[in-house]
Motif scaffolding. Structure first.
Motif, PDB file in Angstrom:
ATOM      1  N   GLY A 115      -8.383   1.858 -15.484  1.00 55.86           N
ATOM      2  CA  GLY A 115      -8.946   3.375 -15.693  1.00 55.86           C
ATOM      3  C   GLY A 115      -8.667   4.146 -14.335  1.00 55.86           C
ATOM      4  O   GLY A 115      -8.626   5.330 -14.680  1.00 55.86           O
ATOM      5  N   ASP A 116      -8.810   3.548 -13.404  1.00 58.65           N
ATOM      6  CA  ASP A 116      -8.807   4.429 -11.969  1.00 58.65           C
ATOM      7  C   ASP A 116      -8.278   5.822 -11.847  1.00 58.65           C
ATOM      8  O   ASP A 116      -8.635   6.810 -11.654  1.00 58.65           O
ATOM      9  CB  ASP A 116      -8.652   3.265 -10.752  1.00 58.65           C
ATOM     10  N   PRO A 117      -6.741   5.714 -12.348  1.00 55.83           N
ATOM     11  CA  PRO A 117      -5.994   6.891 -12.332  1.00 55.83           C
ATOM     12  C   PRO A 117      -6.578   7.793 -13.245  1.00 55.83           C
ATOM     13  O   PRO A 117      -6.191   9.120 -12.998  1.00 55.83           O
ATOM     14  CB  PRO A 117      -4.555   6.596 -12.364  1.00 55.83           C
ATOM     15  N   PHE A 118      -7.197   7.542 -14.226  1.00 56.06           N
ATOM     16  CA  PHE A 118      -7.403   8.418 -15.519  1.00 56.06           C
ATOM     17  C   PHE A 118      -8.641   8.720 -15.700  1.00 56.06           C
ATOM     18  O   PHE A 118      -8.983   9.748 -16.327  1.00 56.06           O
ATOM     19  CB  PHE A 118      -6.572   8.009 -16.669  1.00 56.06           C
ATOM     20  N   ILE A 119      -9.653   7.889 -15.226  1.00 52.11           N
ATOM     21  CA  ILE A 119     -10.889   8.316 -15.563  1.00 52.11           C
ATOM     22  C   ILE A 119     -11.895   7.828 -14.376  1.00 52.11           C
ATOM     23  O   ILE A 119     -11.842   6.991 -13.457  1.00 52.11           O
ATOM     24  CB  ILE A 119     -11.617   7.403 -16.741  1.00 52.11           C
ATOM     25  N   VAL A 140     -18.405   9.373 -18.211  1.00 53.15           N
ATOM     26  CA  VAL A 140     -17.051   9.021 -17.873  1.00 53.15           C
ATOM     27  C   VAL A 140     -15.988  10.090 -18.323  1.00 53.15           C
ATOM     28  O   VAL A 140     -15.992  10.766 -19.121  1.00 53.15           O
ATOM     29  CB  VAL A 140     -16.336   7.673 -18.834  1.00 53.15           C
ATOM     30  N   ARG A 141     -15.550  10.691 -16.900  1.00 55.27           N
ATOM     31  CA  ARG A 141     -14.826  11.915 -16.890  1.00 55.27           C
ATOM     32  C   ARG A 141     -13.340  11.625 -16.776  1.00 55.27           C
ATOM     33  O   ARG A 141     -12.847  10.798 -16.256  1.00 55.27           O
ATOM     34  CB  ARG A 141     -15.398  12.757 -15.868  1.00 55.27           C
ATOM     35  N   PRO A 142     -12.620  12.401 -17.463  1.00 54.24           N
ATOM     36  CA  PRO A 142     -11.161  12.431 -17.144  1.00 54.24           C
ATOM     37  C   PRO A 142     -10.737  12.834 -15.757  1.00 54.24           C
ATOM     38  O   PRO A 142     -11.407  13.799 -15.238  1.00 54.24           O
ATOM     39  CB  PRO A 142     -10.471  13.539 -18.359  1.00 54.24           C
ATOM     40  N   THR A 143      -9.789  12.333 -14.927  1.00 53.23           N
ATOM     41  CA  THR A 143      -9.638  12.677 -13.807  1.00 53.23           C
ATOM     42  C   THR A 143      -8.410  13.922 -13.984  1.00 53.23           C
ATOM     43  O   THR A 143      -7.953  14.111 -14.996  1.00 53.23           O
ATOM     44  CB  THR A 143      -8.740  11.615 -12.995  1.00 53.23           C
ATOM     45  N   HIS A 144      -7.944  14.352 -12.960  1.00 47.94           N
ATOM     46  CA  HIS A 144      -6.857  15.422 -12.999  1.00 47.94           C
ATOM     47  C   HIS A 144      -5.525  14.985 -13.547  1.00 47.94           C
ATOM     48  O   HIS A 144      -4.550  15.602 -13.925  1.00 47.94           O
ATOM     49  CB  HIS A 144      -6.371  15.914 -11.723  1.00 47.94           C
ATOM     50  N   ARG A 145      -5.426  13.569 -13.881  1.00 49.89           N
ATOM     51  CA  ARG A 145      -4.059  13.039 -14.527  1.00 49.89           C
ATOM     52  C   ARG A 145      -4.526  12.878 -15.769  1.00 49.89           C
ATOM     53  O   ARG A 145      -3.540  12.064 -16.358  1.00 49.89           O
ATOM     54  CB  ARG A 145      -3.754  11.698 -13.428  1.00 49.89           C
ATOM     55  N   CYS A 146      -5.671  13.082 -16.748  1.00 47.39           N
ATOM     56  CA  CYS A 146      -5.700  12.878 -17.911  1.00 47.39           C
ATOM     57  C   CYS A 146      -6.101  14.107 -18.788  1.00 47.39           C
ATOM     58  O   CYS A 146      -7.133  14.689 -18.364  1.00 47.39           O
ATOM     59  CB  CYS A 146      -6.982  11.925 -18.013  1.00 47.39           C
ATOM     60  N   MET A 147      -5.517  14.716 -19.627  1.00 51.65           N
ATOM     61  CA  MET A 147      -5.626  15.906 -20.286  1.00 51.65           C
ATOM     62  C   MET A 147      -6.138  15.490 -21.752  1.00 51.65           C
ATOM     63  O   MET A 147      -5.450  14.759 -22.354  1.00 51.65           O
ATOM     64  CB  MET A 147      -4.406  16.771 -20.223  1.00 51.65           C
ATOM     65  N   LEU A 148      -7.266  16.256 -22.045  1.00 45.48           N
ATOM     66  CA  LEU A 148      -7.893  15.915 -23.366  1.00 45.48           C
ATOM     67  C   LEU A 148      -8.106  17.007 -24.282  1.00 45.48           C
ATOM     68  O   LEU A 148      -8.446  18.108 -23.812  1.00 45.48           O
ATOM     69  CB  LEU A 148      -9.188  15.229 -23.113  1.00 45.48           C
ATOM     70  N   GLU A 149      -7.657  16.745 -25.481  1.00 42.26           N
ATOM     71  CA  GLU A 149      -7.976  17.755 -26.543  1.00 42.26           C
ATOM     72  C   GLU A 149      -8.303  17.095 -27.729  1.00 42.26           C
ATOM     73  O   GLU A 149      -7.572  16.795 -28.602  1.00 42.26           O
ATOM     74  CB  GLU A 149      -6.545  18.491 -26.700  1.00 42.26           C
ATOM     75  N   VAL A 150      -9.664  16.818 -27.575  1.00 37.47           N
ATOM     76  CA  VAL A 150     -10.167  16.010 -29.009  1.00 37.47           C
ATOM     77  C   VAL A 150     -11.243  16.653 -29.769  1.00 37.47           C
ATOM     78  O   VAL A 150     -11.732  17.485 -28.996  1.00 37.47           O
ATOM     79  CB  VAL A 150     -10.469  14.378 -28.379  1.00 37.47           C
ATOM     80  N   TYR A 151     -11.349  16.401 -31.006  1.00 35.37           N
ATOM     81  CA  TYR A 151     -12.459  16.903 -31.895  1.00 35.37           C
ATOM     82  C   TYR A 151     -13.069  15.995 -32.803  1.00 35.37           C
ATOM     83  O   TYR A 151     -12.518  14.872 -32.852  1.00 35.37           O
ATOM     84  CB  TYR A 151     -11.876  18.091 -32.689  1.00 35.37           C
ATOM     85  N   GLU A 180       2.670  -1.907 -17.046  1.00 34.64           N
ATOM     86  CA  GLU A 180       3.454  -1.969 -15.585  1.00 34.64           C
ATOM     87  C   GLU A 180       4.170  -0.793 -15.323  1.00 34.64           C
ATOM     88  O   GLU A 180       4.159  -0.198 -14.300  1.00 34.64           O
ATOM     89  CB  GLU A 180       4.385  -3.279 -15.604  1.00 34.64           C
ATOM     90  N   GLN A 181       4.922  -0.522 -16.343  1.00 33.43           N
ATOM     91  CA  GLN A 181       5.940   0.737 -16.037  1.00 33.43           C
ATOM     92  C   GLN A 181       5.312   1.832 -15.942  1.00 33.43           C
ATOM     93  O   GLN A 181       5.826   2.748 -15.401  1.00 33.43           O
ATOM     94  CB  GLN A 181       6.790   0.717 -17.227  1.00 33.43           C
ATOM     95  N   LEU A 182       4.127   2.229 -16.722  1.00 34.22           N
ATOM     96  CA  LEU A 182       3.565   3.534 -16.794  1.00 34.22           C
ATOM     97  C   LEU A 182       2.385   3.791 -16.587  1.00 34.22           C
ATOM     98  O   LEU A 182       1.982   4.709 -15.614  1.00 34.22           O
ATOM     99  CB  LEU A 182       3.742   4.045 -18.372  1.00 34.22           C
ATOM    100  N   LEU A 183       1.285   2.968 -16.704  1.00 29.12           N
ATOM    101  CA  LEU A 183      -0.105   3.083 -16.417  1.00 29.12           C
ATOM    102  C   LEU A 183      -0.287   2.951 -15.034  1.00 29.12           C
ATOM    103  O   LEU A 183      -1.316   3.494 -14.536  1.00 29.12           O
ATOM    104  CB  LEU A 183      -0.908   2.511 -17.511  1.00 29.12           C
ATOM    105  N   LYS A 184       0.427   1.672 -14.407  1.00 27.79           N
ATOM    106  CA  LYS A 184       0.041   1.547 -12.930  1.00 27.79           C
ATOM    107  C   LYS A 184       0.728   2.436 -11.959  1.00 27.79           C
ATOM    108  O   LYS A 184       0.456   2.212 -10.904  1.00 27.79           O
ATOM    109  CB  LYS A 184       0.437   0.108 -12.829  1.00 27.79           C
ATOM    110  N   GLN A 185       1.636   3.312 -12.293  1.00 21.07           N
ATOM    111  CA  GLN A 185       2.335   4.085 -11.225  1.00 21.07           C
ATOM    112  C   GLN A 185       1.752   5.369 -11.070  1.00 21.07           C
ATOM    113  O   GLN A 185       1.008   5.913 -12.027  1.00 21.07           O
ATOM    114  CB  GLN A 185       3.629   4.309 -11.600  1.00 21.07           C
ATOM    115  N   ASP A 186       2.061   6.228  -9.895  1.00 25.09           N
ATOM    116  CA  ASP A 186       1.330   7.096  -9.364  1.00 25.09           C
ATOM    117  C   ASP A 186       1.720   8.696 -10.163  1.00 25.09           C
ATOM    118  O   ASP A 186       1.053   9.617 -10.216  1.00 25.09           O
ATOM    119  CB  ASP A 186       1.435   7.568  -8.034  1.00 25.09           C
ATOM    120  N   MET A 228     -10.423   0.645 -23.430  1.00 27.22           N
ATOM    121  CA  MET A 228      -9.134  -0.029 -23.051  1.00 27.22           C
ATOM    122  C   MET A 228      -8.657  -0.051 -21.827  1.00 27.22           C
ATOM    123  O   MET A 228      -8.559  -1.317 -20.963  1.00 27.22           O
ATOM    124  CB  MET A 228      -7.922   0.205 -24.122  1.00 27.22           C
ATOM    125  N   LEU A 229      -8.644   1.149 -21.230  1.00 22.45           N
ATOM    126  CA  LEU A 229      -8.150   1.209 -19.815  1.00 22.45           C
ATOM    127  C   LEU A 229      -9.119   0.625 -18.856  1.00 22.45           C
ATOM    128  O   LEU A 229      -8.816  -0.160 -17.832  1.00 22.45           O
ATOM    129  CB  LEU A 229      -8.033   2.728 -19.539  1.00 22.45           C
TER     130      LEU A 229
END
Ligand code: A2P
Length: 311
Positions: free
Chosen positions: A273-277, A300-311, A241-247, A266-267
């Motif tokens: 998921g909408d804001p992030f993927i 499934v691509r990250p949006t401009h609000r999701c930054m990834l650095e995974v390996y 509610e506090q974090l994932l649902k806000q703009d 999970m998202l």
């Protein structure tokens, strides 16, 4: 363009090399600081970027060793406050492997020691080291940091960029920002929580910073195992509610690729998921529970609000 490209490394000097684990652990992870004074990197790196290390010697094919990238763990102003000293968080790569023996069908066990990580961890204060970089332009804090809230997700040494970013956001002369910031750190054991005391202190000093730890292999007070980051996020309904649902919220993930799959699933399953993927149209029919790491890379691509650095 890297200021010191892989073909033209410059010389830095080690000024610190200390463990950064939370007490006695079976892992070996060190915080290593390198002075880059007088090189093109001086004053020209940001938290979230990486720099390169060129280990000495030749590789198995007889060629010069190639550059390896390490995440910068210092703030953008450097460990020294003047952009002269950058740092990283390095885990010694050690693995016992079963390899084919001399006789057919026999296996011999051998300890594999990663060349560059062990070289870096072995360096002493005063040693010179060949560095390149800086590299990376997307995994950064935005220019207007106050306009956003932050969810940082890390496994293991994936914590490195978040240490620097948190120092930029909360612990620099130009800060602190008033943004809500949540750091979720995943580690196998409590002793593997990196920079733990610093984050605990930071959370005490800044009520807008929240430090969450997810310890996968230890039994929790309720008798269950700690699980992974996506299990934890799934349980934290108030964060939805506090974090994932806000703009305003930006999500950053750094660490094991498996975390990306778990968090994306999970998202999507929670309708968050909408804001992030962004899911490709012909994948919309596939249940998130059936997603796998290979197919999400394509669909499934990250949006401009999701930054990834995974390996
Ligand atoms: P585990 O090793 O118990 O399976 P480190 O890099 O220090 O080994 O820490 C990585 C942490 O990330 C460990 O707690 C590890 O758990 C956990 N981990 C492993 N796979 C995943 C995954 N798919 N998603 C999130 N965390 C994971």
């Amino acid at each position: 363009m890297q200021l010191a490209p892989p073909t033209q490394p410059v010389t830095g000097k080690v000024v610190e090399n200390v463990p950064c684990l939370n007490g006695k652990s079976s892992s070996f992870i060190r915080h290593i600081s390198i002075d880059v004074t007088g090189t093109p990197l001086e004053g020209n790196f940001r938290a979230g970027q990486a720099f390169g290390i060129v280990p000495p010697g030749i590789d198995a094919r007889g060629r010069s060793e190639k550059v390896r990238l390490y995440s910068i763990s210092s703030p953008s102003r450097g460990e020294d406050g003047e952009g002269k000293v950058l740092s990283t968080t390095c885990k010694r790569a050690l693995e016992e492997l079963d390899l084919p023996g001399e006789e057919d069908s026999t296996l011999e066990h051998q300890l594999f020691t990663g060349k560059c990580s062990n070289y870096l961890c072995n360096l002493q204060v005063g040693d010179e080291v060949q560095v390149t970089g800086p590299a990376g332009k997307r995994f950064l804090i935005p220019q207007d940091p106050e306009q956003h809230d932050y969810l940082f997700l890390a496994t293991g040494t994936g914590i490195a960029p978040f240490r620097g970013m948190l120092m930029d956001l909360l612990d620099s002369p130009a800060s602190p920002v008033s943004s809500e910031i949540h750091l979720v750190m995943g580690a196998p054991y409590t002793t593997d929580l990196l920079y733990h005391d610093y984050f605990v202190q930071l959370a005490r000093r800044h009520p807008n910073f929240h430090y969450h730890t997810v310890v996968s292999r230890e039994i929790q007070p309720d008798g269950t195992k700690g699980g992974y980051i996506h299990h934890y996020l799934d349980r934290q309904i108030q964060l939805h509610e506090q974090l994932l649902k806000q703009d305003r919220t930006l999500m950053y993930m750094c660490g094991l690729a498996g975390m990306q799959l778990g968090v994306f699933k999970m998202l999507a399953a929670r309708g968050l998921g909408d804001p992030f993927i962004k899911i490709k149209d012909d994948y919309l029919d596939v249940e998130p529970a059936d997603w796998d790491s290979k197919s999400i890379r394509r669909n499934v691509r990250p949006t401009h609000r999701c930054m990834l650095e995974v390996y």
